[in-house]
Design an enzyme around this catalytic site. Structure first.
Site: not given
Ligand code: F6R
Length: 613
Positions: A74, A508, A27, A489, A492, A608, A485, A100-101, A2
């Protein structure tokens, strides 16, 4: 998270507030609202959606006044709706609050206030503050209305608990704005005959760069001609303004060059905020009584990308602590494979956005098979939360960077909390063991704030390796998903080729891709599998790899013998270690991408939230 903005000055506050809210949209952006003091009356306009929707509504309603507050939300308590949007009012409509909080004891307070005759209009925790101030105004004495309001706010602060920052306007005190800070951000902007209260500097940076940073427990009293800061004891204190030299864009990122870096640093707070609600009873969230919890026979975890990796970690947790067999599926696979129909199955969907089409599709399939469904999600009111039977929210605030960081560690934290809760509920964990595990979990934010201090070491290391063609990440057991992961990262944001493997598996096949100088990252905390990881280091080094060991202090000496570089992370319990181990890998991805000149917050070809199949 928020965003809050308040204005007192000689001009119409509305354009300042709307503009400030736009700057705070990072936010939160599920609904927004303003309250303006106009001719002794508070005029409130609220709208669901982004600030642009509020702007349209405010143009129509056309409120005008030189004292006002605004909020972009939010959601944490109550779905995104006009009734739940801030500002919230007391019964008289003369007091408005933006917040906020999280007010942790809001349910108890709400019941108490209801019994005193207060009428609530929203599902939020915030509304409790407005009614409590209204109530407390009856019980304080002061020399004038301003004094009364401040005293009522002080009394209110003593009664509410949690992490919060809020702003208050009272129709009886035009030209006065009161702001409170306690563990959530709140700053004051000092202008010429105008002053600002805000969650963050970008909200008013256009008008002033002179900022007062409030401490926890402090109250700011803003008037047109000056600002008084009251300390915890209620005494006026002198606070030196700070001159901010950031430009607008940098300010939105909290001074960091990219949201990804900011969000890596947000993690201690994100975890702490998530843990605040992890104390609740999962039985209630799941809608299951003790008998039904004891009867749970299978758990299916479904998710995509980073959330899938959190699910893989969750499998180790649930099987370890609750003894329930868990399968983890990529949501896009779950939808199309044959899933045996077993009664007493719980399907858990993990998603930051709650809008990922594959995850939603997989949940629909789980529902069609008659499974109970739980979402672990960061966005209240999202499609996933509306589709699942119940939801546990991660509270990390909006994640703006496409590469997920703080959502991942909050998801791991949630899975751990869920696993120990299930273990306790089904008798797999004794109360003593549960208490011990819970205590360890509560210490995680502190350890996380230690690990984020190590950016420099990782940054320095990347100078040497950023041009490598491919990168390998290895881990075992609960750290295997962290290897996956780490690789995701890096892929990406830097577009480099990166792969994660279970360390025992490289012999293997995958070991053939190791060449002279290939950077290999070893996740090897000093635990029961440490010795095995030492062997994996040797195997890779013998093939010419540049081995980086990520270990805990007890493993440092031995790791130095087999690795080219050692990165230290604080020691946590074996099962919480992954949440800390991933942080150097997040910094690694960030710094390699930065050195390669990539678009870090919006990597090519990615979105995203992936709302198509
Ligand atoms: C990795 C990333 C994507 C999401 C995936 C799932 O950094 O952003 O791999 O993790 O698309 O997204 P959500 O969590 O929004 O379902």
């Amino acid at each position: 998270m928020c965003g809050i903005i308040g204005y007192v000055g000689n001009n119409n506050s509305v354009p300042y507030i709307i503009d400030g809210l736009k700057k705070l949209e990072y936010r939160g952006y599920d609904s927004a609202g303003v309250s303006i003091l106009q001719n002794g009356r508070l005029v409130t306009v609220r709208a669901v959606g982004k600030v642009a929707e509020l702007e349209k509504a405010a143009l129509l309603a056309n409120p005008k006044g030189s004292t006002g507050i605004g909020h972009t939300r939010w959601a944490t308590h109550g779905k995104p709706s006009e009734e739940n949007s801030h500002p919230h009012t007391d019964c008289t409509g003369d007091i408005v609050v933006v917040h906020n909080g999280i007010i942790e004891n809001y349910l108890i307070l709400r019941d108490k206030l209801k019994s005193l005759g207060h009428q609530f209009k929203s599902e939020t925790d915030t509304e409790v503050i407005a009614h409590l101030i209204e109530e407390n105004l009856k019980h304080v004495s002061g020399k004038n209305d301003a004094d009364l309001l401040i005293k009522a706010v002080q009394k209110t602060n003593a009664e509410i608990s949690g992490a919060f920052a809020y702003g208050v306007l009272w129709a009886r005190t035009p030209g006065l704005l009161v702001g409170v800070k306690n563990q959530s951000p709140m700053v004051v902007g000092l202008g010429e005959n105008e002053n600002f209260l805000a969650s963050d500097v970008p909200a008013f940076l256009k008008h002033t760069n002179k900022v007062l940073f409030l401490e926890d427990g402090e109250i700011a009293v803003l008037r047109v001609d000056g600002v008084t800061v009251l300390d915890k004891a209620g005494k006026a204190k002198k606070v030196k303004p700070v001159k901010i030299s950031w430009d607008q864009q940098t300010a939105e990122k909290g001074g960091y060059p990219h949201f990804m870096l900011k969000e890596i640093y947000d993690q201690p707070q994100a975890i702490e905020d998530t843990l605040r609600t992890a104390r609740t009873d999962f039985g209630k969230i799941l809608g299951l009584n003790t008998e039904a919890l004891r009867g749970l026979q299978n758990i299916h975890i479904i998710a995509c990308g980073t959330a899938y990796h959190a699910g893989l970690v969750g499998k180790y947790y649930i099987e370890q602590f609750a003894g329930i067999p868990v399968s983890v599926d990529l949501a896009s696979e779950y939808k199309y494979r044959t899933v045996p129909h077993r009664v007493d199955t719980l399907a858990i969907a993990i998603s930051q956005s709650g809008e990922t089409a594959d995850t939603i599709g997989a949940v629909k399939k789980a529902k069609s098979l008659g499974f109970r469904t739980l979402a672990i999600c960061n966005v209240l009111g999202s499609t996933l939360t509306r589709t699942c039977d119940s939801t546990f929210f991660t509270h990390c605030g909006p994640e703006i960077s496409v590469a997920s960081t703080k959502a991942f560690t909050s998801q791991i934290t949630s899975m751990y909390a869920l696993a120990i809760f299930l273990g306790n509920a089904n008798g797999n964990l004794s109360q003593n063991v549960f208490d011990k595990l819970y205590k360890e979990l509560m210490a995680l934010p502190k350890a996380m704030s230690e690990v984020v201090k190590d950016e420099y070491t990782v940054r320095h290391l990347t100078r040497k390796i950023y041009k490598a063609d491919r990168f390998i990440f290895l881990g075992r057991n609960v750290n295997f998903p962290i290897a996956l992961e780490g690789a995701l990262k890096l892929k990406e944001v830097s577009y480099r080729s990166a792969e994660g493997f279970a360390a025992g598996e490289i012999k293997h096949g995958p070991i053939s891709i190791i060449d002279k100088g290939t950077p290999v990252f070893m996740l090897m905390p000093h635990d029961s599998l440490f010795e095995k990881m030492l062997s994996a280091c040797q195997e890779c080094r013998a093939r010419g790899a540049f081995v980086v060991a990520i270990t805990t202090p007890d493993g440092e000496k031995q790791a130095k013998d087999v690795a080219d570089k050692v990165l230290l992370v604080p020691q946590a319990s074996e099962f919480l270690q992954p949440a800390l181990n991933v942080v150097p890998l997040q910094f690694l991805a960030y710094w390699i991408a930065k050195r390669l000149g990539c678009d870090i917050d919006q990597p090519r070809n990615l979105a995203k939230s992936v709302t198509v199949e």
